[in-house]
Design an enzyme around this catalytic site. Structure first.
Site, PDB file in Angstrom:
ATOM      1  N   LYS A  52     -12.274  33.447  -5.705  1.00  0.00           N
ATOM      2  CA  LYS A  52     -10.918  32.968  -5.739  1.00  0.00           C
ATOM      3  C   LYS A  52     -10.695  31.814  -4.500  1.00  0.00           C
ATOM      4  O   LYS A  52     -11.064  32.314  -3.595  1.00  0.00           O
ATOM      5  CB  LYS A  52      -9.533  33.862  -5.914  1.00  0.00           C
ATOM      6  CG  LYS A  52      -8.417  32.887  -6.408  1.00  0.00           C
ATOM      7  CD  LYS A  52      -7.177  34.051  -6.688  1.00  0.00           C
ATOM      8  CE  LYS A  52      -5.936  33.280  -7.062  1.00  0.00           C
ATOM      9  NZ  LYS A  52      -4.913  34.258  -7.270  1.00  0.00           N
ATOM     10  N   SER A 127      -2.420  33.779 -11.574  1.00  0.00           N
ATOM     11  CA  SER A 127      -2.898  32.676 -10.895  1.00  0.00           C
ATOM     12  C   SER A 127      -4.701  32.884 -10.960  1.00  0.00           C
ATOM     13  O   SER A 127      -5.146  31.667 -10.473  1.00  0.00           O
ATOM     14  CB  SER A 127      -2.240  32.352  -9.745  1.00  0.00           C
ATOM     15  OG  SER A 127      -2.635  33.408  -8.421  1.00  0.00           O
ATOM     16  N   SER A 151      -1.190  38.281 -10.505  1.00  0.00           N
ATOM     17  CA  SER A 151      -2.283  37.292 -10.672  1.00  0.00           C
ATOM     18  C   SER A 151      -3.564  37.899 -10.848  1.00  0.00           C
ATOM     19  O   SER A 151      -4.374  37.087 -11.092  1.00  0.00           O
ATOM     20  CB  SER A 151      -2.078  36.251  -9.355  1.00  0.00           C
ATOM     21  OG  SER A 151      -1.250  35.368  -9.718  1.00  0.00           O
TER      22      SER A 151
END
Ligand code: GLN
Length: 446
Positions: A52, A127, A151
């Site tokens: 990420k 996210s 997330s």
């Protein structure tokens, strides 16, 4: 394997759009070296992984999906990256996300819109939407995400994969671009439960660079993973199965509950009465911490700097005005307001008190039960563009995952069927630092 991974990424990226930056040259060089040295059986050496883009990677662009960090080329590695390199895993690139991890659909990214792996008209969740879609579409077997209010778990649910948000303190946050420091945790996202346990073990552990990381031995997370759930005591909070849960989601979770009963677990209904305040508490706590954490982006030290300036004040104001997207600005304003003199007691302090009540509810249930299960999300993945203009609807989407972060507990999502041809996630919540029992239950279901 690394070559094949890049081939697969190139083939699928035009439809998935999961990556912000690829690390091809360095990854192939790293892989070649591993080939030369040979690989021991059981090692993670040579396994490609996606990261990420809020996890800091040395000499590899790290943007947090923000214009503010469009050119940020870090001079150090996050602790989790050092651990991946120690295990000789191969980071193949940086994955798309909501800007600074604020959002639930990856649509607040400055760079691109990632698509759900199952249906490209739907959001991948967020996210960590890039991390989930990359795994679900077969670009990589594993990725790292981060979870502040859901997330990791929500995008895992929307894409039908396994996502673990470990106990707060299990993994070092050093080098995770801070959103809400009392809630953020990094965690593994994988196709199956066992891979997830193996990866969690590789990235866990105390770190002197993160004073909130726990001074505990890292357990063997796969030990006993096949022992089943016979006799296990599992709680289902009635508030997590009630109004607002889509019928198709509820049905899949009810079937999961029945399966656990068939496998010999004792499943009973319990109450978590204060969880219903979770979203309100979260948006005060998380925004307050974010408003403080994001002060460092001042246009001076690193990141985007506005050219349209006359004096120092202009550098700050214009760099931040032009560098941050609207969701980030909304959080900064909300947080600055709740922390300001005159409002602190009514908002930030009160939120902290309710947070304790939410945590106490969990502690009480865990006096009698080993695990809690519930849906991960109230709905399946929705359409791209469908909810993004409505912050309240977006915020309510995390109502089932947020309380777990507020309580600092581990939570994971595993696939538990489909509704309207889209995956449904089953959430498993464990006692603090008891991820092993969660993996055992998750494995029994698989
Ligand atoms: N969707 C939540 C938010 O927008 C949670 C995000 C997260 O866990 N990073 O803040």
């Amino acid at each position: 394997l690394t070559k094949a991974t890049f081939e697969r990424i190139k083939e699928t990226e035009p439809t998935i759009d999961a990556f912000i930056t690829l690390n091809e040259e360095k990854a192939l060089a790293q892989a070649a070296k591993i080939d030369e040295n040979g690989i021991e059986a059981g090692s993670l050496a040579g396994i490609p992984i996606g990261i990420k883009d809020n996890i800091v990677t040395k000499n590899l662009l790290t943007t947090a999906a923000s214009k503010m960090l469009y050119n940020f080329d870090p001079i150090y590695d996050a602790t989790v990256m050092e651990k991946l390199y120690d295990a000789e895993m191969i980071p193949v690139g940086k994955l798309n996300m909501d800007e600074f991890a604020m959002g639930g659909s990856t649509e607040t990214s400055y760079f691109k819109k990632t698509k759900n792996a199952w249906n490209q008209t739907k959001v991948p969740g967020g996210s960590s939407g890039g991390s989930a879609a990359a795994v679900a579409s077969g670009q990589v077997v594993a990725s790292l995400g981060s979870d502040t209010g859901g997330s990791i778990r929500q995008p895992a649910a929307f894409n039908g994969i396994v996502g673990m948000k470990p106990t707060y303190g299990r993994i070092s946050r050093y080098g995770l671009i801070a959103f809400s420091s009392s809630l953020d945790q990094i965690g593994p996202m994988t196709r199956n439960v066992e891979d997830n346990a193996i990866l969690l073990e590789a990235i866990s552990g105390w770190d002197k660079k993160d004073s909130t990381s726990a001074q505990l031995e890292v357990p063997n997370f796969t030990e006993g993973i096949n022992d089943g759930v016979k006799g296990m005591r599992i709680a289902v909070p009635k508030e997590y199965m009630g109004e607002g849960i889509a019928p198709g989601v509820r049905k899949a979770v009810e079937e999961a509950i029945n399966k656990y009963k068939e496998l010999g677990a004792v499943v009973e209904e319990v109450s978590l009465p204060h969880s219903k305040y979770g979203v309100e508490v979260y948006y005060i706590v998380a925004s307050s911490e974010a408003s403080s954490n994001l002060q460092r982006f001042d246009g001076i030290r690193y990141g985007y700097r506005s050219e349209n300036v006359k004096d120092l004040e202009d550098i700050y104001v214009n760099s931040r005005s032009e560098g941050f997207g609207s969701e980030v600005k909304r959080r900064i304003m909300l947080g600055t307001f709740s922390l300001s003199a005159g409002f602190y007691d009514a908002y930030f302090r009160k939120a902290g008190q309710v947070r304790t009540l939410i945590k106490n509810d969990f502690d009480k249930v865990f006096e009698e039960y080993d695990l809690i299960i519930a849906p991960t999300t109230p709905t399946i993945a929705y359409g791209l563009g469908e909810n993004i203009t409505d912050p309240i609807t977006m915020y309510m989407g995390d109502i089932l995952t947020i309380p777990v972060n507020l309580a600092g507990l581990p939570g994971m999502s595993i696939p538990c069927g489909f509704s309207d041809e889209m995956p449904v996630g089953l959430q498993i919540i464990g006692k603090a630092f008891d991820e092993r029992t969660m993996y055992r239950a998750a494995q029994a279901f698989e």
